[in-house]
Design a protein around this motif. Structure first.
Motif, PDB file in Angstrom:
ATOM      1  N   PHE A  23       0.845  -1.187   0.000  1.00  0.00           N
ATOM      2  CA  PHE A  23       0.000   0.000   0.000  1.00  0.00           C
ATOM      3  C   PHE A  23       0.884   1.243   0.000  1.00  0.00           C
ATOM      4  N   ASN A  24       0.768   2.013  -1.064  1.00  0.00           N
ATOM      5  CA  ASN A  24       1.450   3.304  -1.128  1.00  0.00           C
ATOM      6  C   ASN A  24       0.500   4.382  -0.630  1.00  0.00           C
ATOM      7  N   MET A  25       1.067   5.414   0.001  1.00  0.00           N
ATOM      8  CA  MET A  25       0.263   6.506   0.533  1.00  0.00           C
ATOM      9  C   MET A  25      -0.589   7.121  -0.575  1.00  0.00           C
ATOM     10  N   SER A  26      -1.916   7.126  -0.353  1.00  0.00           N
ATOM     11  CA  SER A  26      -2.830   7.687  -1.348  1.00  0.00           C
ATOM     12  C   SER A  26      -4.131   8.069  -0.649  1.00  0.00           C
ATOM     13  N   ASN A  27      -4.947   8.850  -1.329  1.00  0.00           N
ATOM     14  CA  ASN A  27      -6.231   9.264  -0.763  1.00  0.00           C
ATOM     15  C   ASN A  27      -7.212   8.104  -0.866  1.00  0.00           C
ATOM     16  N   THR A  28      -7.110   7.189   0.088  1.00  0.00           N
ATOM     17  CA  THR A  28      -7.927   5.981   0.023  1.00  0.00           C
ATOM     18  C   THR A  28      -8.202   5.462   1.426  1.00  0.00           C
ATOM     19  N   TYR A  29      -9.057   4.436   1.483  1.00  0.00           N
ATOM     20  CA  TYR A  29      -9.461   3.791   2.734  1.00  0.00           C
ATOM     21  C   TYR A  29      -9.184   2.307   2.560  1.00  0.00           C
ATOM     22  N   ASN A  52      -0.388  16.518  -0.430  1.00  0.00           N
ATOM     23  CA  ASN A  52      -1.325  16.676   0.689  1.00  0.00           C
ATOM     24  C   ASN A  52      -2.277  15.470   0.621  1.00  0.00           C
ATOM     25  N   ILE A  53      -1.910  14.381   1.330  1.00  0.00           N
ATOM     26  CA  ILE A  53      -2.566  13.090   1.126  1.00  0.00           C
ATOM     27  C   ILE A  53      -3.110  12.596   2.455  1.00  0.00           C
ATOM     28  N   LYS A  54      -4.305  12.031   2.408  1.00  0.00           N
ATOM     29  CA  LYS A  54      -4.910  11.427   3.594  1.00  0.00           C
ATOM     30  C   LYS A  54      -5.255   9.971   3.293  1.00  0.00           C
ATOM     31  N   VAL A 120      -2.062  11.635   7.576  1.00  0.00           N
ATOM     32  CA  VAL A 120      -2.108  12.818   6.713  1.00  0.00           C
ATOM     33  C   VAL A 120      -0.672  13.277   6.482  1.00  0.00           C
ATOM     34  N   PHE A 121      -0.270  13.293   5.191  1.00  0.00           N
ATOM     35  CA  PHE A 121       1.111  13.632   4.832  1.00  0.00           C
ATOM     36  C   PHE A 121       1.117  14.883   3.964  1.00  0.00           C
ATOM     37  N   THR A 122       1.995  15.844   4.312  1.00  0.00           N
ATOM     38  CA  THR A 122       2.192  17.049   3.502  1.00  0.00           C
ATOM     39  C   THR A 122       3.672  17.216   3.219  1.00  0.00           C
ATOM     40  N   SER A 123       3.993  17.598   1.979  1.00  0.00           N
ATOM     41  CA  SER A 123       5.391  17.847   1.596  1.00  0.00           C
ATOM     42  C   SER A 123       5.483  19.188   0.892  1.00  0.00           C
ATOM     43  N   ASP A 124       6.695  19.735   0.815  1.00  0.00           N
ATOM     44  CA  ASP A 124       6.893  20.996   0.094  1.00  0.00           C
ATOM     45  C   ASP A 124       7.430  20.707  -1.300  1.00  0.00           C
ATOM     46  N   GLY A 125       7.822  21.765  -1.991  1.00  0.00           N
ATOM     47  CA  GLY A 125       8.231  21.585  -3.388  1.00  0.00           C
ATOM     48  C   GLY A 125       9.714  21.497  -3.600  1.00  0.00           C
TER      49      GLY A 125
END
Length: 615
Positions: A23-29, A52-54, A120-125
């Motif tokens: 499972f890769n981090m993605s907007n899923t359940y 910005n992924i939940k 919840v993951f957030t990264s910059d550019g």
């Protein structure tokens, strides 16, 4: 058969790994109980910029918690963040807030009562590091349980263990499994018990401890059940008084038939200072941002001293283990059971740190606490208002932030803001409250534990003394015919050595015993009696039937004998006319009830009385 099982096991292992989910981090359940969990770049690539992924991962089995173990974790420090919530949405309570850098490397996160974790993951550019590699599994939901302790000598009261001074003891440990068999079985036979005391760890739930150290005043009990769920409780150790006993007697040698008077007294140089003088609350409480909001923590004092504080030095110290990022934010107040109070610290000192906090209003992770003790007995520092902004340190907090030349309060003893005279008249026993008021809507902190230390050596001896002891005499091979708490009368029933015991028992079950040995001579009576008798022997004493009296008369005399009971009532009289000079033996049958009697011999104007015992 063994070979086939082995082959099947290998096959299962291969199939399981071939079909293990990723499972890769993605907007899923996701509902699963096994698999790999990576950042959105997967195993081979870095994570995305400006992400910005939940993602929510839940157990797909009933009565299971989801557990995620991070084998590696590396995101750009202070610019990229992962927040973990205990539940199936970002509205749940967070478990890790805005984690950055490598903080989760090697960490296992497990849901509590929800079966789900939301990430919840957030990264910059700009910079993308390697991300994370984690394993997913499901574990049985922990069933809450508690513990119970008993000791062979002493007592247990809540989180306090009172031990008999210098006495080895057995400690029995029990789990209380009120939720047993809801999802799995719990019992003492399947749980692991660890008791840490005096630099030793004892295993098992029935422990013998003979390594006693009166300077070691705490212990930690940890119980781990068969599911790996555990509880730990901190116990305060109090040492009860060592009682010294002195016994004296009217004689150390007596004749058969005579009684012996025994007397005892007891004392202890440490009787008061070692009785329940330290009281601790180990419940951690959070001090969030607030504007005039107060938070309270209570210690219930239940000591052997039932009166009031009469001297400020009776309160030796109030100690707090805490961290906070802004001294000017907090008031700390101590209230006694009747409502009287004193201010230990006031809201001054601006940005002076207490302990090693994480100075981040968003991050509520606890920092490192320092011990601060408020006392009027030779404190090292003045009050915190006067000591603020005078001392600096450099440290790295638990989130990885570095602080250089930061103002702080060293861990030590400080003078309270208010004199403890404000606590004169407070009852010792009852609820003592630590009240912390947060005055500014920024900065936060934690109190990890706090405690009160009393100096009971300044308290009234008689008040404590009368509540502690129960004392009594007991027979060894000697007979006691009367006693009170300090005195006894013994009446040995034979010749030889006889032992009498004096016992002192504290209300906490500590027993102290001393003994005395009395020698009983085998000659009943032998003496020169005035002018009429050379010697007199009466035997056997005690007797069950016959009594002999041997009289060596100087010349012929009339001899009269009276036997009376202990009330003075004459039971029997004997008269002998003109007994010859020299040895005479008189035999008499003692045919009355068992008990103590007195034999009086009258010869002319001389008389002599002796005690006899009928069995």
């Amino acid at each position: 058969m063994q070979k086939n099982i082995f082959i099947l096991a290998i096959a299962f292992f291969i199939v399981n790994n071939l079909f293990g989910q990723t499972f890769n981090m993605s907007n899923t359940y996701v509902n699963t109980c096994t698999g790999k969990f990576y950042d959105d770049g997967g195993l081979a690539s870095s994570y995305s910029a400006n992400a910005n992924i939940k993602m929510t991962i839940c157990s797909d089995l009933p009565n299971r918690e989801i557990s995620v173990h991070f084998n590696s974790f590396d995101i750009e420090n202070s610019y990229e963040f992962l927040t973990v919530y205990n539940g199936d949405s970002a509205l749940a309570m967070y478990m890790f807030d805005s984690v950055t850098g490598t903080s989760l490397n090697g960490v296992t996160i497990q849901s509590i009562g929800t079966g789900c974790l939301t990430f919840v993951f957030t990264s910059d550019g700009s910079i993308q590091n390697s991300g994370w590699d984690a394993d997913i599994e499901c574990v049985l939901t922990c069933q809450d349980f508690s513990n119970s302790i008993t000791v062979s000598s002493g007592s247990v009261n809540n989180s306090e263990i009172s031990l008999c001074n210098n006495m080895p003891f057995y400690i029995n440990l029990y789990g209380i499994y009120n939720n047993n068999d809801i999802t799995y079985h719990q019992s003492d036979s399947t749980s692991i018990f660890e008791f840490a005391y005096n630099s030793n760890i004892y295993f098992g739930n029935n422990i013998y401890i003979d390594n006693i150290d009166s300077n070691s005043n705490h212990a930690v009990l940890t119980i781990t059940d068969t599911n790996g769920c555990y509880i730990s409780e901190y116990y305060t150790i109090n040492f009860l008084p060592m009682i010294n006993i002195n016994i004296s007697s009217s004689n150390d040698t007596i004749l058969l038939g005579d009684s012996i008077v025994l007397n005892a007294n007891f004392f202890s140089d440490t009787i008061i200072s070692q009785i329940n003088n330290i009281f601790i609350n180990n419940n951690v409480f959070f001090i969030p941002d607030g504007s005039g909001v107060s938070y309270e923590s209570i210690i219930n004092v239940n000591s052997n001293y039932n009166n009031n504080i009469l001297d400020t030095n009776m309160i030796k110290s109030v100690c707090i283990n805490m961290e906070h990022s802004y001294s000017g934010d907090t008031d700390i107040e101590l209230k006694c059971p009747n409502g009287q109070s004193v201010l230990l610290k006031e809201n001054s000192g601006s940005a002076t740190f207490l302990g090693e906090p994480i100075d981040d209003d968003v991050n509520n992770i606890a920092g490192v606490g320092y011990d601060y003790c408020f006392t009027q007995i030779s404190p090292i520092y003045g009050n915190m208002t006067n000591e603020a902004n005078l001392y600096k340190y450099t440290f790295t907090d638990l989130a990885g932030n570095i602080y250089t030349d930061q103002d702080y309060f060293p861990s030590s003893t400080y003078l309270p803001i208010n004199n403890f005279i404000g606590l004169i008249g407070c009852p010792v026993n009852g609820n003592w409250t630590l009240k912390v008021t947060d005055n500014i809507s920024s900065d936060n902190g934690y109190i990890f534990n706090w405690g009160l230390t009393f100096d009971f050596s300044l308290f009234d001896m008689d008040t404590v003394f009368s509540t502690v002891f129960n004392s009594f005499w007991s027979e060894g091979n000697g007979s006691i015919i009367g006693s009170d708490s300090l005195n006894a009368t013994g009446l040995p029933l034979d010749t030889g050595l006889f032992t009498y015991y004096y016992n002192t028992i504290t209300n906490d079950g500590c027993t102290y015993t001393d003994s005395i040995i009395i020698f009983v001579d085998n000659v009943v009576f032998s003496e020169k009696l005035f002018n009429t008798v050379n010697s007199l022997n009466i035997y056997p004493v005690p007797t069950d039937k016959e009594l002999y009296m041997q009289l060596d008369l100087i010349k012929p005399y009339d001899v009269n004998i009276e036997i009376s009971d202990i009330s003075g009532k004459i039971i029997k009289t004997l008269s002998f006319k003109n007994l010859q000079a020299g040895n005479n033996t008189v035999k008499e049958f003692i045919d009355f009830e068992n008990g103590i009697y007195f034999l009086k011999i009258q010869i002319e104007n001389e008389s002599m009385t002796r005690k006899i015992i009928k069995l």
